[in-house]
Write a protein that holds these residues in place. Structure first.
Motif, PDB file in Angstrom:
ATOM      1  N   ARG A  20      33.692  14.569   0.393  1.00  0.00           N
ATOM      2  CA  ARG A  20      33.606  14.603  -1.074  1.00  0.00           C
ATOM      3  C   ARG A  20      34.147  13.348  -1.746  1.00  0.00           C
ATOM      4  NH1 ARG A  20      36.624  19.557  -1.289  1.00  0.00           N
ATOM      5  NH2 ARG A  20      35.263  21.102  -0.398  1.00  0.00           N
ATOM      6  N   ARG A  21      35.130  12.711  -1.141  1.00  0.00           N
ATOM      7  CA  ARG A  21      35.854  11.641  -1.833  1.00  0.00           C
ATOM      8  C   ARG A  21      35.356  10.238  -1.560  1.00  0.00           C
ATOM      9  NH1 ARG A  21      41.414  13.572  -3.856  1.00  0.00           N
ATOM     10  NH2 ARG A  21      41.047  15.777  -3.709  1.00  0.00           N
ATOM     11  N   PRO A  23      33.061   7.443  -2.119  1.00  0.00           N
ATOM     12  CA  PRO A  23      32.008   7.147  -3.101  1.00  0.00           C
ATOM     13  C   PRO A  23      30.688   6.791  -2.402  1.00  0.00           C
ATOM     14  CG  PRO A  23      34.022   5.929  -3.592  1.00  0.00           C
ATOM     15  CD  PRO A  23      34.207   6.550  -2.247  1.00  0.00           C
ATOM     16  N   PRO A  24      29.560   7.104  -3.030  1.00  0.00           N
ATOM     17  CA  PRO A  24      28.256   6.837  -2.404  1.00  0.00           C
ATOM     18  C   PRO A  24      28.070   5.385  -1.956  1.00  0.00           C
ATOM     19  CG  PRO A  24      27.978   8.191  -4.352  1.00  0.00           C
ATOM     20  CD  PRO A  24      29.417   7.788  -4.319  1.00  0.00           C
TER      21      PRO A  24
END
Length: 182
Positions: A20-21, A23-24
């Protein structure tokens, strides 16, 4: 709570947090480094560069790195994965579609991490600057294996341990051989 239950819970929590953490944009960079490391291409390329640019020290570091990486690959993919047969993390833990593109083999241990750590740990004593430079993509490969859904953190730790043991073994082979034959 027993040790295995604790490790499983820690694996779940850390895996979901990393998924989740990251970043793309960082995830794309990690995926690019992992793709370069696929089938040990990155480490073989680094060995060629060291051998061509580093003189005797570079050739020694390259040979040590390749030997340790080979031992790590045999141990992790040839032995441990066959014995462990651990399923990959559940796809629903990942908010991206990278978890759809992962191997069917056992999750434990991470062969990518084993190879990366073995190569780096074997290069480091022979050529410190090259070993430090290799540590950056090796760490990125380890993080990517969790972020992408290919492995649990404990798989990566297991792969790193195999990599370190392989580098230690390769470094000790000449001394062991001399003791045996002398």
């Amino acid at each position: 709570m027993n040790l295995l239950t604790g490790v499983s819970e820690l694996d779940r929590v850390v895996t979901q947090q990393v998924a989740r953490r990251v970043p793309p944009g960082v995830g794309r960079v990690l995926s690019g480094v992992e793709e370069a490391a696929e089938s040990t291409k990155l480490w073989c390329g680094a060995a060629v560069a060291m051998a061509c640019l580093g003189g005797w020290r570079g050739r020694t570091a390259a040979v040590a790195g390749l030997a340790a990486m080979t031992v790590a690959q045999l141990a992790s993919n040839g032995v441990c994965k066959q014995l462990a047969d651990r399923p990959r993390p559940p796809k629903e833990w990942f908010p991206h579609d990278e978890a759809d593109d992962r191997p069917d083999s056992s999750s434990f241990p991470s062969g990518h991490t084993a190879a990366a750590v073995a190569f780096t740990a074997a290069v480091l004593p022979n050529w410190r600057a090259a070993g430090v430079a290799c540590a950056v993509p090796a760490a990125m490969v380890a993080v990517e294996r969790v972020q992408s859904g290919a492995h649990y953190p404990s798989d990566v730790v297991g792969g790193a341990a195999i990599g370190l043991a392989s580098a230690w073994f390769v470094r000790r082979i000449p001394r062991l051989a001399l003791r045996h034959w002398l």
